[in-house]
Design a protein around this motif. Structure first.
Motif, PDB file in Angstrom:
ATOM      1  N   SER A 111       0.359  -1.191   0.314  1.00 30.04           N
ATOM      2  CA  SER A 111      -0.256   0.030  -0.379  1.00 30.04           C
ATOM      3  C   SER A 111       0.836   1.621   0.028  1.00 30.04           C
ATOM      4  O   SER A 111       0.072   2.579  -0.203  1.00 30.04           O
ATOM      5  CB  SER A 111      -0.978  -0.274   1.051  1.00 30.04           C
ATOM      6  OG  SER A 111      -0.537   0.059   2.379  1.00 30.04           O
ATOM      7  N   PHE A 112       1.906   1.011   0.640  1.00 31.63           N
ATOM      8  CA  PHE A 112       3.427   2.602   0.669  1.00 31.63           C
ATOM      9  C   PHE A 112       2.951   2.713  -1.140  1.00 31.63           C
ATOM     10  O   PHE A 112       3.476   4.405  -0.967  1.00 31.63           O
ATOM     11  CB  PHE A 112       4.251   1.948   1.098  1.00 31.63           C
ATOM     12  CG  PHE A 112       5.485   2.890   0.675  1.00 31.63           C
ATOM     13  CD1 PHE A 112       5.657   3.740   1.360  1.00 31.63           C
ATOM     14  CD2 PHE A 112       6.209   2.699  -0.304  1.00 31.63           C
ATOM     15  CE1 PHE A 112       6.754   5.350   1.028  1.00 31.63           C
ATOM     16  CE2 PHE A 112       7.257   3.041  -0.332  1.00 31.63           C
ATOM     17  CZ  PHE A 112       7.273   4.543   0.189  1.00 31.63           C
ATOM     18  N   THR A 126       0.843   5.133  -1.906  1.00 29.36           N
ATOM     19  CA  THR A 126      -0.072   5.979  -1.995  1.00 29.36           C
ATOM     20  C   THR A 126       1.630   6.608  -1.938  1.00 29.36           C
ATOM     21  O   THR A 126       1.672   8.623  -1.986  1.00 29.36           O
ATOM     22  CB  THR A 126      -0.194   5.636  -0.133  1.00 29.36           C
ATOM     23  OG1 THR A 126      -0.997   4.799   0.016  1.00 29.36           O
ATOM     24  CG2 THR A 126      -0.633   6.693   0.445  1.00 29.36           C
ATOM     25  N   TYR A 127       2.858   6.899  -2.106  1.00 25.55           N
ATOM     26  CA  TYR A 127       3.865   7.718  -2.189  1.00 25.55           C
ATOM     27  C   TYR A 127       3.949   7.998  -2.924  1.00 25.55           C
ATOM     28  O   TYR A 127       4.644   9.373  -3.477  1.00 25.55           O
ATOM     29  CB  TYR A 127       5.291   6.542  -1.761  1.00 25.55           C
ATOM     30  CG  TYR A 127       6.639   7.328  -1.811  1.00 25.55           C
ATOM     31  CD1 TYR A 127       6.881   7.855  -0.690  1.00 25.55           C
ATOM     32  CD2 TYR A 127       7.458   7.190  -3.174  1.00 25.55           C
ATOM     33  CE1 TYR A 127       8.123   8.302  -0.430  1.00 25.55           C
ATOM     34  CE2 TYR A 127       8.517   7.477  -3.363  1.00 25.55           C
ATOM     35  CZ  TYR A 127       9.015   8.920  -1.958  1.00 25.55           C
ATOM     36  OH  TYR A 127       9.901   9.212  -2.027  1.00 25.55           O
ATOM     37  N   THR A 136       1.255  11.310  -3.694  1.00 29.15           N
ATOM     38  CA  THR A 136       1.258  12.817  -2.376  1.00 29.15           C
ATOM     39  C   THR A 136       2.256  13.549  -3.074  1.00 29.15           C
ATOM     40  O   THR A 136       3.904  12.750  -3.266  1.00 29.15           O
ATOM     41  CB  THR A 136       1.656  12.219  -1.025  1.00 29.15           C
ATOM     42  OG1 THR A 136       2.595  11.137  -0.556  1.00 29.15           O
ATOM     43  CG2 THR A 136       0.418  10.892  -0.987  1.00 29.15           C
ATOM     44  N   HIS A 146       3.967  15.341   3.247  1.00 31.54           N
ATOM     45  CA  HIS A 146       2.984  14.392   3.035  1.00 31.54           C
ATOM     46  C   HIS A 146       4.094  12.894   2.147  1.00 31.54           C
ATOM     47  O   HIS A 146       3.456  11.359   3.054  1.00 31.54           O
ATOM     48  CB  HIS A 146       2.134  14.373   2.084  1.00 31.54           C
ATOM     49  CG  HIS A 146       1.399  16.168   2.503  1.00 31.54           C
ATOM     50  ND1 HIS A 146       0.634  15.404   4.551  1.00 31.54           N
ATOM     51  CD2 HIS A 146       1.254  16.668   1.954  1.00 31.54           C
ATOM     52  CE1 HIS A 146       0.341  16.935   4.138  1.00 31.54           C
ATOM     53  NE2 HIS A 146       0.440  17.812   3.129  1.00 31.54           N
ATOM     54  N   MET A 147       4.545  12.688   1.465  1.00 35.91           N
ATOM     55  CA  MET A 147       5.632  11.391   1.369  1.00 35.91           C
ATOM     56  C   MET A 147       6.559  11.563   2.433  1.00 35.91           C
ATOM     57  O   MET A 147       6.268  10.107   2.345  1.00 35.91           O
ATOM     58  CB  MET A 147       6.389  11.852   0.116  1.00 35.91           C
ATOM     59  CG  MET A 147       5.614  12.778  -1.532  1.00 35.91           C
ATOM     60  SD  MET A 147       6.395  12.942  -2.953  1.00 35.91           S
ATOM     61  CE  MET A 147       7.845  11.435  -3.346  1.00 35.91           C
ATOM     62  N   VAL A 151       4.303   9.406   4.487  1.00 30.26           N
ATOM     63  CA  VAL A 151       4.004   8.632   4.304  1.00 30.26           C
ATOM     64  C   VAL A 151       4.852   7.227   4.763  1.00 30.26           C
ATOM     65  O   VAL A 151       4.746   5.621   4.677  1.00 30.26           O
ATOM     66  CB  VAL A 151       3.471   7.886   3.316  1.00 30.26           C
ATOM     67  CG1 VAL A 151       3.277   7.338   1.964  1.00 30.26           C
ATOM     68  CG2 VAL A 151       2.166   8.967   2.326  1.00 30.26           C
ATOM     69  N   GLU A 152       6.230   7.278   4.451  1.00 35.79           N
ATOM     70  CA  GLU A 152       7.065   6.571   4.336  1.00 35.79           C
ATOM     71  C   GLU A 152       7.583   6.202   5.921  1.00 35.79           C
ATOM     72  O   GLU A 152       8.093   5.384   6.162  1.00 35.79           O
ATOM     73  CB  GLU A 152       8.578   6.617   3.635  1.00 35.79           C
ATOM     74  CG  GLU A 152       9.472   6.203   3.507  1.00 35.79           C
ATOM     75  CD  GLU A 152      10.668   6.318   2.701  1.00 35.79           C
ATOM     76  OE1 GLU A 152      11.805   5.928   2.713  1.00 35.79           O
ATOM     77  OE2 GLU A 152      10.834   7.194   1.977  1.00 35.79           O
ATOM     78  N   SER A 194       4.829   4.121   6.801  1.00 41.18           N
ATOM     79  CA  SER A 194       4.811   2.510   6.292  1.00 41.18           C
ATOM     80  C   SER A 194       5.943   2.295   7.010  1.00 41.18           C
ATOM     81  O   SER A 194       6.346   1.308   7.662  1.00 41.18           O
ATOM     82  CB  SER A 194       5.934   2.629   5.176  1.00 41.18           C
ATOM     83  OG  SER A 194       4.450   3.254   4.488  1.00 41.18           O
TER      84      SER A 194
END
Length: 654
Positions: free
Chosen positions: A597-598, A601-602, A605, A609-610, A613-614, A617
């Motif tokens: 899912s990363f 999503t990565y 964005t 926000h990137m 997300v990391e 994760s």
């Protein structure tokens, strides 16, 4: 007036003004235009009230010497001529009109310029003639046409008049005016709303000509000569010898004369004389008015500024209102370029002045404000330590680090118990230490990117996670081999031991270390700023340097995770004493779900926000491994110590 020149002056004498001129017969209409203008002004109470204008005419005889003499006569002669000397009641000359030619005008200016007496010439001069312009008191009613065009353009631009109408005479000159001025208007961004030609007929002047007759002889010394020559007759009381037998009746009409000899319409030079008289009268009126007001203010003991009348404020002359800042011009279909709509500036563009042709882009490090009339510095976009998500991430990372240390302490304290030994104690320690480092490496993604953090973020994260996954893979393989080694006659016993586990961890981790080393050697990550992705912000980020190497690191981690998941899944049905495979299977399922899912999503964005997300994760996948693998063991060690015995494990196995 004179055949090729005329000069007219007026003087002040007991509130009566006199114009003095010289003229030739063939230009008699010039005299009539002068008389007509004088009569109009005298009948107008708004100009020079209580003052009556008159005139005198002098002839220059088309000779420079006589021009000098008559000019001096104008200034100094009353009963006798004495230059530079006035005696008795003198004419105080206030201005002169003339002459028609440049030579006559220059001669007059030589004298009049010395005494600073205004002189207005009504003749058309060649473009090469400039010497009368050396006198400050010399004016021309018919200036050079090219200068007129330039003056019109400068005047329109000065007052920002972009929507004007053109009116000219209905003749060749007027047509030439339209053809010349319209391209000049377009070049300077000015549109003509309409063009109109009109006749130069002056109806009142024609009516004035119809009442002209020889009875003017008492006040006009030239009318008898003109009348006899024009109509080919002689006046009974004329002293001029004409050798014509026909006697003039005095009822002859000027309109019956041929046009080449006498025109009923006002000629160009006559119109210039007409305007020159008005110019002189208005100048005198202004001078007298200003003098009276100044005296009145002096009496009151103070000076006050002149009130500005509405007619003194330049009016607007545009096709439409000016576009305000934040808007640009948008052409109207089928209309001239001066007519346009105002369209709001598009995103990323501004207009900081009124009536700008088009909006302009801001510099890369700036963005438009809300009104789009000014560029302002862009906001720096990065995950700062004082932001809410950063604070929560730091808290979670430190909390999970403490939990990992607690688990590690429990396993070290109970390292000699059966459950710790049964799960390969050395690999357990390696896994816990790598998970500890995984939690801590998430902190490198917080704060403003710099050279050190950019180099370590992805490479350290990829290497540490690879060691953790390699340890899990080694534990899974060791579980399978340990079960197979328990069977009678199995040859797998020689593979069971720490050497195999260390070999798996070392070999699998070395591949990731090699990928990261190649990445740092060829295209290392570096601090970068992205000014294009976001309109109002500058994204400060770590540029991967090589996208291929970045996804190679992630891809290899995914390969280890899938391999560990597969081996653990296939060994999930081993006896309960070797049930660690079940926990590894579930932990790998959580790990793969997080990182699968990363990726989308990565990629969807931008900016901080990137990074968020990391970080999420990393923390989520590491916490999943810690919880799924070690929580059941800690439960038995801490809360159910009776189950942590060799007898219990053997009893469950068999």
């Amino acid at each position: 007036m004179a055949c090729d020149e005329a000069k007219c002056g007026y003087n002040r004498k007991r509130q009566r003004k006199s114009f003095i001129c010289s003229v030739e017969t063939k230009f008699y209409q010039h005299i009539l235009a002068l008389v007509f203008a004088i009569d109009e002004i005298n009948e107008t109470p708004k100009i020079l009230p209580n003052v009556t204008l008159g005139f005198h005419i002098y002839v220059s005889y088309s000779d420079s010497r006589m021009t000098y003499r008559t000019t001096l006569d104008l200034l100094f002669k009353l009963h006798q001529f004495v230059p530079n000397y006035k005696c008795g009641i003198q004419r105080n000359v206030m201005g002169v009109i003339g002459g028609l030619s440049s030579i006559t005008s220059s001669c007059m200016a030589d004298i009049l310029g010395l005494y600073k007496i205004p002189q207005i010439s009504y003749g058309s001069f060649e473009s090469t003639v400039s010497y009368p312009m050396n006198f400050l008191s010399f004016y021309r009613m018919v200036p050079n046409e090219s200068l007129q065009y330039q003056g019109i353009i400068k005047l329109l631009l000065h007052f920002s008049w972009k929507w004007v109408g053109l009116i000219a005479m209905d003749d060749e000159g007027g047509e030439r005016f339209f053809q010349t001025i319209q391209p000049m208007l377009s070049e300077n961004g000015i549109c003509s709303a309409f063009t109109q030609s009109h006749s130069k007929e002056h109806q009142d002047f024609q009516e004035f000509l119809q009442i002209v007759n020889p009875s003017w002889a008492n006040g006009d010394n030239f009318i008898k000569v003109f009348w006899q020559q024009a109509f080919g007759c002689s006046l009974s009381n004329s002293t001029v010898s004409t050798f014509i037998g026909t006697t003039c009746t005095g009822e002859e009409m000027l309109e019956s004369l041929p046009a080449p000899y006498f025109e009923m319409s006002m000629t160009g030079h006559s119109y210039s004389i007409y305007n020159a008289v008005y110019a002189q009268a208005h100048a005198l009126h202004t001078m007298y008015s200003s003098s009276s007001k100044h005296k009145l203010m002096e009496v009151r003991g103070r000076l006050s500024p002149r009130n500005v009348e509405p007619w003194q404020v330049p009016p607007l002359s545009v096709c439409n209102d000016k576009c305000p800042p934040g808007y640009g011009k948008k052409k109207k279909e089928g209309k001239k370029f001066c007519c346009y709509d105002c369209a709001a500036c598009p995103d990323g563009m501004v207009s900081n002045e009124k009536d700008m042709e088009m909006c302009v882009s801001c510099p890369e490090d700036q963005s438009p404000n809300k009104r789009k009339d000014q560029c302002i510095p862009k906001i720096l976009n990065f995950l700062a330590f004082n932001e809410t998500f950063a604070i929560v991430s730091i808290f979670c990372a430190l909390l999970l680090t403490l939990v990992t240390l607690l688990v590690l302490g429990i396993f070290i304290k109970h390292q000699d118990t059966p459950i710790v030994k049964a799960n390969n104690r050395s690999l357990t320690y390696i896994l816990l230490i790598t998970l500890l480092l995984c939690f801590l490496c998430s902190l490198m993604f917080i704060g403003r990117p710099n050279k050190v953090t950019c180099l370590l973020q992805q490479t350290a994260f990829g290497t540490i996670f690879s060691v953790a996954l390699s340890s899990i893979l080694a534990k899974t393989i060791c579980v399978v081999l340990a079960f197979m080694a328990t069977k009678p006659g199995s040859k797998m016993r020689k593979w069971v031991g720490k050497r195999l586990a260390y070999s798996i961890v070392l070999s699998c981790s070395s591949i990731q270390v090699g990928i990261c080393t190649l990445w740092l050697a060829t295209s290392p990550p570096f601090p970068d700023s992205d000014v294009h992705t976001m309109t109002d912000e500058i994204v400060l980020q770590c540029n991967e340097g090589s996208v291929l190497m970045f996804y190679s690191v992630l891809g290899y981690m995914g390969f280890l995770a899938i391999l560990s998941f597969t081996v653990a899944f296939l060994s999930r049905r081993l006896p309960d004493s070797f049930n660690e495979a079940k926990f590894i299977t579930f932990s790998m399922l959580v790990f793969c779900s997080v990182w699968l899912s990363f990726i989308p999503t990565y990629l969807s964005t931008r900016g901080k926000h990137m990074v968020a997300v990391e970080i999420f994760s990393i923390l989520a996948s590491s916490a999943g491994l810690l919880g799924c693998i070690f929580c059941p063991k800690c439960y038995i060690i801490v809360l159910r110590p009776e189950l942590n015995s060799r007898e219990h494990l053997i009893r469950r196995q068999f």
